[in-house]
Design a protein around this motif. Structure first.
Motif, short mmCIF file in Angstrom:
data_model
loop_
_atom_site.label_atom_id
_atom_site.label_comp_id
_atom_site.label_asym_id
_atom_site.label_seq_id
_atom_site.Cartn_x
_atom_site.Cartn_y
_atom_site.Cartn_z
N ASP A 86 16.83 -12.09 -29.80
CA ASP A 86 18.18 -11.98 -29.23
C ASP A 86 18.86 -13.33 -29.04
N GLY A 87 18.13 -14.40 -29.22
CA GLY A 87 18.68 -15.75 -29.08
C GLY A 87 17.79 -16.73 -29.82
N GLU A 88 18.04 -18.03 -29.60
CA GLU A 88 17.31 -19.05 -30.36
C GLU A 88 16.48 -19.97 -29.48
N VAL A 89 16.34 -19.64 -28.21
CA VAL A 89 15.64 -20.54 -27.28
C VAL A 89 14.15 -20.27 -27.31
N ARG A 90 13.40 -21.27 -27.77
CA ARG A 90 11.95 -21.16 -27.87
C ARG A 90 11.21 -22.13 -26.96
N ASP A 91 11.90 -23.20 -26.57
CA ASP A 91 11.28 -24.23 -25.74
C ASP A 91 12.39 -24.96 -24.99
N ILE A 92 12.01 -25.93 -24.19
CA ILE A 92 13.00 -26.67 -23.40
C ILE A 92 13.99 -27.40 -24.30
N ALA A 93 13.50 -27.95 -25.40
CA ALA A 93 14.38 -28.70 -26.30
C ALA A 93 15.46 -27.80 -26.90
N SER A 94 15.08 -26.61 -27.36
CA SER A 94 16.08 -25.70 -27.94
C SER A 94 17.02 -25.16 -26.87
N LEU A 95 16.52 -25.00 -25.65
CA LEU A 95 17.40 -24.61 -24.55
C LEU A 95 18.45 -25.69 -24.30
N GLN A 96 18.01 -26.93 -24.30
CA GLN A 96 18.95 -28.04 -24.08
C GLN A 96 19.98 -28.10 -25.20
N GLN A 97 19.54 -27.89 -26.44
CA GLN A 97 20.47 -27.95 -27.57
C GLN A 97 21.49 -26.82 -27.50
N VAL A 107 27.46 -22.62 -17.44
CA VAL A 107 26.72 -21.40 -17.15
C VAL A 107 25.87 -21.01 -18.35
N GLY A 108 24.61 -20.74 -18.10
CA GLY A 108 23.72 -20.21 -19.13
C GLY A 108 22.99 -19.00 -18.60
N PHE A 109 22.67 -18.07 -19.47
CA PHE A 109 22.07 -16.83 -19.01
C PHE A 109 20.93 -16.40 -19.91
N GLY A 110 19.81 -15.97 -19.29
CA GLY A 110 18.79 -15.23 -20.01
C GLY A 110 17.54 -15.99 -20.42
N TYR A 111 17.34 -17.23 -19.94
CA TYR A 111 16.10 -17.91 -20.31
C TYR A 111 14.91 -17.19 -19.68
N ASP A 112 13.76 -17.26 -20.32
CA ASP A 112 12.55 -16.63 -19.81
C ASP A 112 11.40 -17.62 -19.96
N ASN A 113 10.91 -18.11 -18.84
CA ASN A 113 9.83 -19.10 -18.88
C ASN A 113 8.60 -18.57 -19.61
N ALA A 114 8.40 -17.25 -19.58
CA ALA A 114 7.24 -16.66 -20.26
C ALA A 114 7.34 -16.79 -21.77
N GLN A 115 8.55 -17.01 -22.29
CA GLN A 115 8.75 -17.12 -23.73
C GLN A 115 8.96 -18.56 -24.19
N LEU A 116 9.02 -19.50 -23.25
CA LEU A 116 9.16 -20.90 -23.61
C LEU A 116 7.79 -21.49 -23.95
N ALA A 117 7.76 -22.39 -24.90
CA ALA A 117 6.49 -22.99 -25.32
C ALA A 117 5.78 -23.67 -24.16
N GLU A 118 6.57 -24.22 -23.23
CA GLU A 118 5.99 -24.95 -22.09
C GLU A 118 5.51 -24.02 -20.98
N LEU A 119 5.88 -22.73 -21.07
CA LEU A 119 5.53 -21.73 -20.04
C LEU A 119 5.92 -22.19 -18.64
N ARG A 120 7.11 -22.77 -18.54
CA ARG A 120 7.62 -23.19 -17.24
C ARG A 120 9.13 -23.04 -17.23
N HIS A 121 9.70 -23.11 -16.02
CA HIS A 121 11.14 -23.08 -15.88
C HIS A 121 11.73 -24.46 -16.20
N PRO A 122 12.91 -24.53 -16.78
CA PRO A 122 13.59 -25.83 -16.89
C PRO A 122 13.88 -26.33 -15.48
N ASN A 123 13.78 -27.65 -15.28
CA ASN A 123 14.00 -28.20 -13.95
C ASN A 123 15.23 -29.11 -13.93
#
Length: 655
Positions: free
Chosen positions: A125-136, A156-172
């Motif tokens: 449903d989106g392109e966010v796989r890790d913190i770097a792609s979230l930032q981009q 405003v950003g919506f829908g990130y899921d730490n369980a699906q990020l490569a780092e398995l953490r929330h962006p800080n």
């Protein structure tokens, strides 16, 4: 010769000449689905497979429409008898027609907010796989909405899921400060119960190392420090979030609704639900409906713990300008993947700092739940209850059992929403008490692996959203998407209900897989029944609304593993096309009612925001922004969030 005899004669001729499948002719002969009269069809759809979801006549060749309703359905030769030289013949070109999908549970206004924000969802449903792609993704959004960001001072950003990020953490805060140290950035977690913000947002919220955790919330800290790391949970997050988003005002809230309705229509839904509405949201919905801006029907269920008077006053079994209040909504617990669902046993391996034996917690007290159920029954109102964990469902079952003793004859069709961790004995209780389970099989795709590994473990994970137990008992159930938890993707809902395939390819509970037609019924006829609308929606039958969805492939004929690849090509509401996947190709121009850019919305706001507007601390607005039992899930968060925008009218709405 009467219509049945004409139908039979036509069938025999076609069967002799073309070996037409006998089941269609026999169904039409004995059930009389063709009802001819003096009326003339305005449109006739033909030359495709028509799946009626009517057990008497499951397949038809043609459908005639007049005045927004179905005039005739069945054999093409018979349906064509309703035509004249003014009737428009519409060639389906081999595509497949179904009844329009009826949303069993979603949040259409919150879906509009999601549609207009930076998309931080993970694939598909989106392109966010890790913190770097979230930032981009955020960089691109800021670039495309630069003027708006400068004016409103908000990202405003919506829908990130730490369980699906490569780092398995929330962006800080450090991850977001790289993007901006001058403009507040707020990211809403896919579950809706956590936000991630940058240092500027923390500053404007007055959140420092000396700020204590509020009741029911957590300010996450940097390691070995009391300094906030930018991740805020529950009541620590909501006040700041509501105040920031509240800047969009009532015009923004109206735009959320129009954008949400457009989004639902693009996936074939002709009826949408707003599954937890607030008083100010209702005013916006009524305003948008009165203006004639709703392409599809919207049914709202206001929070029973907020304002019961508005539910009683506004309830209606009938739509007015495609809007109605259908009953009440109650929330007992929170999010299973976020470990806030209220269980009857400890979570398997929760990710985070949880005490031994942690079972989640209720969002409403037992006396609140019992009182709300009794109130709904005493006032002849349907109530939809969010219950994910076993303990939450035990409380709901007990409350409805008590109400049934007092009001044994009332058919109010109470609904259990989600029921992720239902036990089999609880399904028996649902059947006994006539509680309709509206289940969430899409969890098997999005979080099935997570449930297996972290929430309930490999043994119990197979029984999440237990559709198989319902089928074994001959029970109706409905399937939903709970958007904006995920996109309101109808084919993803169907795929998950039928295959229960997870992101990793594992099958989560093979015994709970259902056949395609059962999956379709759970999104059409049974969902219409859930809303007391089965007499007018959910199947293609004479007299019902001409609400249709047209697919590029037949879901009953393809490999079930490709169901999620089927595309909605057209959505028709009461005989009028409201969505086309390719309007140019179809030769039609379908106007859109909403601007797809959240940035353009913000840019249109009349007053730029200042730091002073945002500088009050979270505790100052906590009481105003939170309500009893608001829940720790997406429905609670987004309802409050949209209501914050809707309620900041400053005289712009009629009161």
């Amino acid at each position: 010769m009467n219509s049945r005899m004409r139908c039979f004669a036509a069938f025999m001729l076609r069967a002799r000449m073309n070996w037409m499948p006998i089941c269609l002719g026999i169904s039409i002969l004995f059930c009389g689905s063709i009802e001819l009269n003096a009326q003339t069809a305005e449109k006739i759809y033909h030359n495709g497979k028509i799946i009626t979801v009517d057990d008497a006549v499951p397949i038809a060749e043609a459908v005639a429409v007049r005045d927004g309703k179905i005039l005739a359905v069945g054999l093409k030769t018979e349906v064509l008898k309703t035509s004249d030289d003014k009737t428009e013949l519409i060639d389906l070109q081999g595509r497949t027609m179904l009844p329009g999908f009826v949303d069993a549970h979603g949040h259409v206004m919150g879906g509009g907010l999601q549609a207009l924000s930076a998309n931080l969802l993970s694939p598909p449903d989106g392109e966010v796989r890790d913190i770097a792609s979230l930032q981009q993704t955020l960089r691109d959004w800021i670039k495309n909405n630069q003027q708006a960001v400068e004016k409103i001072k908000l990202v405003v950003g919506f829908g990130y899921d730490n369980a699906q990020l490569a780092e398995l953490r929330h962006p800080n805060r450090d991850d977001l400060d790289v993007l901006s140290q001058d403009v507040p950035i707020v990211l809403v977690h896919q579950s809706g119960h956590i936000i991630s913000v940058n240092s500027k947002a923390l500053e404007l919220g007055g959140i420092t190392k000396d700020t204590a955790n509020p009741t029911g919330g957590v300010i996450r800290r940097r390691q070995d420090s009391q300094e906030p790391n930018g991740v805020l949970e529950e009541t620590a997050a909501f006040p700041l979030l509501f105040k920031l988003i509240g800047r969009v005002g009532p015009e923004g809230a109206a735009m959320f609704l129009r954008a949400g309705a457009d989004r639902w229509a693009s996936y074939g839904y002709t009826t949408a639900q707003d599954g937890r509405s607030m008083p100010d949201m209702l005013k916006i919905m009524q305003q948008v409906a009165k203006a004639g801006d709703l392409k599809i029907d919207v049914v709202a269920y206001p929070d029973v713990l907020v304002d019961r008077n508005v539910i009683k006053q506004e309830f209606s079994p009938n739509y007015k300008n495609r809007f109605r209040v259908g009953g009440a909504k109650l929330t007992i617990d929170g999010s299973p993947q976020g470990f806030t669902a209220w269980r009857d046993q400890p979570y398997y391996k929760p990710v985070g700092d949880y005490p031994e034996g942690y079972v989640g917690y209720p969002a409403a007290q037992a006396e609140q739940v019992i009182d709300a159920i009794n109130w709904a029954f005493s006032n002849d109102l349907q109530i939809l209850t969010h219950s994910n964990g076993e303990a939450a469902s035990d409380l709901l079952i007990a409350a409805i059992a008590a109400a049934r003793k007092v009001y044994p004859q009332k058919e109010l069709r109470p609904v259990l929403i989600h029921g992720q961790f239902l036990r089999e004995d609880q399904v028996d209780a649902l059947q006994k008490l006539d509680i309709l389970p509206s289940l969430f099989p899409m969890h098997t795709y999005y979080w099935g692996d997570w449930h297996r590994e972290h929430t309930v473990g490999p043994e119990l994970a197979d029984d999440i959203s237990p559709t198989g137990w319902c089928v074994e008992r001959g029970m109706k159930f409905t399937s939903h998407h709970d958007a904006p938890v995920a996109n309101p993707n109808s084919m993803r809902v169907l795929d998950a209900t039928v295959t229960r395939r997870s992101r990793s390819g594992d099958i989560i509970g093979p015994s709970h897989r259902v056949d395609v037609m059962t999956g379709i019924k759970a999104m059409t006829l049974w969902s219409a029944w859930q809303h007391f609308e089965e007499d007018r929606k959910g199947s293609i039958e004479v007299g019902k609304l001409a609400d249709f969805v047209i697919l590029d492939k037949d879901p009953t004929a393809v490999d079930v593993n490709t169901l999620d690849e089927i595309k909605v090509t057209e959505t028709i509401k009461e005989g009028k096309t409201i969505f086309l996947s390719d309007p140019a190709q179809q030769g039609q121009n379908i106007p859109t009612s909403s601007d797809p850019s959240f940035g353009k919305l913000l840019q249109a706001m009349s007053r730029p925001v200042s730091d002073r507007d945002l500088a009050s601390g979270p505790q100052a607005v906590l009481a105003a922004s939170m309500t009893p039992g608001c829940g720790t899930c997406i429905c609670g968060t987004l309802s409050q969030l949209v209501n914050a925008a809707a309620g900041s009218a400053d005289g712009e709405l009629e009161r």
